[in-house]
Design an enzyme around this catalytic site. Structure first.
Site, short mmCIF file in Angstrom:
data_model
loop_
_atom_site.label_atom_id
_atom_site.label_comp_id
_atom_site.label_asym_id
_atom_site.label_seq_id
_atom_site.Cartn_x
_atom_site.Cartn_y
_atom_site.Cartn_z
N GLU A 215 0.82 -1.21 0.00
CA GLU A 215 0.00 0.00 0.00
C GLU A 215 0.85 1.26 0.00
O GLU A 215 0.47 2.27 -0.59
CB GLU A 215 -0.94 0.00 1.20
CG GLU A 215 -2.02 1.07 1.14
CD GLU A 215 -3.17 0.79 2.08
OE1 GLU A 215 -3.68 1.74 2.68
OE2 GLU A 215 -3.57 -0.39 2.22
N ASP B 227 -2.72 -3.13 2.99
CA ASP B 227 -3.20 -3.33 4.36
C ASP B 227 -4.30 -4.38 4.38
O ASP B 227 -5.20 -4.38 3.53
CB ASP B 227 -3.72 -2.02 4.95
CG ASP B 227 -2.59 -1.10 5.39
OD1 ASP B 227 -1.42 -1.52 5.28
OD2 ASP B 227 -2.88 0.02 5.84
N TYR C 33 -1.14 -4.18 13.66
CA TYR C 33 -2.05 -3.45 12.77
C TYR C 33 -3.13 -2.72 13.57
O TYR C 33 -3.85 -3.33 14.36
CB TYR C 33 -2.71 -4.44 11.80
CG TYR C 33 -3.56 -3.80 10.75
CD1 TYR C 33 -2.99 -3.00 9.75
CD2 TYR C 33 -4.93 -3.99 10.72
CE1 TYR C 33 -3.77 -2.42 8.77
CE2 TYR C 33 -5.72 -3.41 9.74
CZ TYR C 33 -5.14 -2.63 8.77
OH TYR C 33 -5.91 -2.05 7.79
#
Length: 688
Positions: free
Chosen positions: A7, A103, A300
């Protein structure tokens, strides 16, 4: 070769290092039979309305609703270069398969798939699904790549969400802006959130404090309290009856109670705590957490889970000991009850946010302030979550004086448990314990009372902070019979919604440096006043969010959901009627420079030019108008005012591109009602 698409460039670098693809090229790296490249946010997006028809460049009521039959996509001009790199790589003969490494969530899937589809690539897809950018996590992720088809439903839900927001945003924003003659931003999630703010503002504004009275009896070092009374005369009568009289202890009840450690953080609870303790906005916390994730210090952040998975259990004690170094020199006696943070059934895409082992030995003071404080919050929460239960004994005394009943509560801590660890964090402010420590008292004892009346006032509802507004968004319309939350927005999008409300001029943050609260602006309140229930209803939006989750799970078709959105939007456009008295709701705050030659409306100034306040009219004199810029003249308010007043204006010192000399002329407004306003020149003087 395999093409890996991340990303962001920073994430791509971390992956490339692990894969050995370290030979740098223009827009990618390669090596060891891998090519690693990256997106830069949303490279491909849904095209704007005027891409379907030029007439949609102007906002007209008659053109609504705008409902694309075949959706179009566009590449952002600012990121076209990187898209071209990816397109060439995706279709190149060297690449035989593609690994999606954006992601691991709904938006990450959308970013990759739109690029993949726009490039018309047909090569097989594998999916890297990880919750940490630690080297070991990346290695393990590549050893266990998923089939891209497993995430088709996730992509469908993401694309469906984008289309739904486009349909509601484009049509509702244009509808209300045209009808009420000013830009009024409407959003599928933004408008219900604004409605909640307005409802709270209204409750505060109409609130009238009411006094109440309680009689307190002081008996040998402890206090007994009577019930709250609205009538002062009644309280005075009890005071008179009890002062100096005997108080009989009728019952003493003792119970041992416990308080479990709080759960680990998901994104929303992290944002709420950071706002409450540190004054960070939800958007700031998300930015700090994202940066820490990319630096490999935390897992995350865009998660809605507060638990870890069973495969992580063995590593938690070591991680907890390493994390404890931020707060204490020795963690030898630190309790680590790992089982209480493990629950596979409560982890969907990603587990709770925790620090990683990369924080071991980290000089936390070297981090920027926001990142440091966010990391410390996450660290102390890990230690607290695996801590021991807090246990205490609660005593409730019931006493009688005359005909009145009084009570006292006391609390004795038996085991401090996780609260001992919690106190290590400087920001964790323990609430004042209102329960007094009671002396040793027996049932049937009698004391002489000293009575007094204490007066209080009822408190108004508190305005929303980032903390409490996020909570309301998360729990909007939670059904009493449904254990599953029906919130509005997602953990990843709620912060952006709050910022958009402010940028749109519909809400603002007020307050001191640390404690800021939301309030609707006049424009925001007026908008909610004219919006129909289906647009501002948190219930409908919450139900839509649940349906998006069903699409993710393959239990609902995206087409069916979009048909519902289209139906609601079409009905809104066809049936909505303007609210009478809108002039008082939406007064123009811009200076009128004159009447529009097309419709008679007011012409006002904005950033780009001087436009008719009625957007359906389309009259505009742009500040970068080629007719004037070629003559090296700025379009000013005075020039526009004169053109609107008399249809012409005299200019001196106009530059000639042909001769390089200057001249004087009279510019005449020659508007024919077309897409652009035209001008002609009259000459009354010779060139100089």
């Amino acid at each position: 070769m395999q093409l890996v698409i991340a990303e962001k460039p920073s994430v791509a670098q971390s992956i490339a290092k692990i894969l050995g693809a370290t030979s740098r090229k223009d827009g990618y790296t390669e090596g060891n039979n891998y090519i690693v490249s990256w997106c830069v946010g949303h490279l491909v997006e849904l095209a704007p309305a005027d891409s379907y028809d030029e007439k949609y460049a102007k906002w007209r009521y008659g053109d609504l609703p705008i409902l694309p039959a075949l959706w179009q996509y566009q590449v952002s001009s600012s990121t076209k270069k990187q898209f071209d790199v990816l397109k060439k790589l995706l279709n190149g003969s060297r690449v035989d398969s593609v690994i999606c490494a954006t992601d691991a969530g709904r938006e990450g899937e959308l970013i990759f798939r739109l690029v993949y589809d726009k490039a018309k690539c047909k090569k097989p897809i594998k999916r890297l699904w990880i919750s940490s950018l630690e080297d070991t996590a990346i290695q393990k992720g590549f050893e266990n790549l998923k089939d891209g088809k497993e995430y088709d439903n996730l992509y469908e839900a993401a694309l469906c969400r984008a289309k739904a927001d486009w349909i509601v945003g484009i049509n509702a924003t244009r509808l209300f802006s045209v009808l009420y003659n000013q830009t009024l931003n409407i959003g599928r999630v933004m408008s219900p959130t604004l409605a909640m703010i307005c409802e709270r503002d209204a409750a505060i504004s109409v609130f009238k404090p009411e006094p109440f009275y309680t009689v307190h009896l002081t008996c040998n070092g402890f206090s007994l309290i009577g019930e709250k009374l609205k009538d002062k005369a009644q309280a005075t009568a009890i005071l008179t009856a009890c002062n100096g009289q005997d108080v009989l202890i009728e019952s003493i009840e003792q119970k041992e109670k416990s308080e479990k450690p709080p759960k680990l953080y998901d994104l929303t609870t992290l944002q709420r705590e950071a706002n409450k303790l540190l004054g960070f906005t939800a958007e700031q916390t998300l930015q700090y957490a994202q940066s820490l994730y990319e630096k490999k210090y935390i897992t995350y952040p865009r998660t809605d889970s507060r638990f870890l998975t069973e495969d992580m259990e063995s590593g938690i004690p070591v991680l907890a000991k390493a994390t404890a170094a931020f707060f204490m020199q020795s963690a030898a006696e630190l309790p680590v009850n790992t089982a209480q943070v493990i629950d596979n059934s409560k982890v969907s895409d990603h587990h709770a946010i925790i620090p990683t082992m990369n924080t071991k030995g980290l000089d936390v003071q070297s981090l920027p302030h926001g990142e440091r404080e966010t990391l410390l919050l996450l660290a102390i929460r890990l230690l607290v979550a695996v801590g021991d239960t807090h246990r205490y004994s609660e005593t409730v005394i019931t006493a009688k004086c005359g005909e009145s009943v009084f009570t006292a509560k006391g609390k004795t801590v038996l085991q401090d448990g996780f609260k001992t660890v919690q106190k290590l964090y400087k920001g964790e402010q323990e609430k004042e314990d209102k329960d007094q420590a009671l002396p040793s008292i027996d049932q049937g004892e009698v004391f002489t009372a000293k009575a007094e009346i204490k007066e209080g006032k009822t408190s108004p509802p508190k305005p929303f902070t980032d903390d409490t507004l996020l909570s309301s968004m998360e729990n909007a319309n939670k059904a009493e019979t449904d254990a599953e939350r029906k919130g509005i927005g997602t953990p990843a999008t709620r912060a952006g919604i709050l910022e958009k409300l402010i940028k749109s001029g519909l809400a603002e943050r007020k307050g001191d440096k640390k404690t800021k609260y939301f309030t609707a602006t006049h424009k925001g309140t007026a908008l909610i006043t004219v919006l129909p229930e289906q647009v501002q209803s948190p219930l409908m939006t919450a139900v839509w969010e649940e349906k998006l989750k069903l699409i993710e799970r393959g239990e609902l078709s995206a087409e069916g959901f979009l048909l519902e959105i289209v139906g609601m939007t079409t009905a809104l456009v066809k049936t909505y009627e303007m609210i009478k008295g809108a002039d008082t709701l939406f007064p123009s705050d811009r200076e009128s420079l004159g009447k529009c030659p097309r419709c008679g409306g007011a012409v006002t100034e904005n950033k780009k030019g001087f436009c008719c306040s009625d957007k359906s009219c389309g009259f505009a004199i742009w500040k970068e108008n080629r007719f004037f810029t070629a003559k090296k003249k700025n379009v000013t308010k005075s020039i526009v005012a004169e053109l609107l007043k008399s249809g012409k204006v005299a200019l001196t010192g106009c530059y000639s591109e042909k001769t390089g000399k200057t001249y004087d002329c009279v510019v005449v407004l020659d508007d024919t009602g077309g897409q652009y306003v035209n001008f002609t020149m009259e000459f009354g003087a010779k060139k100089k």
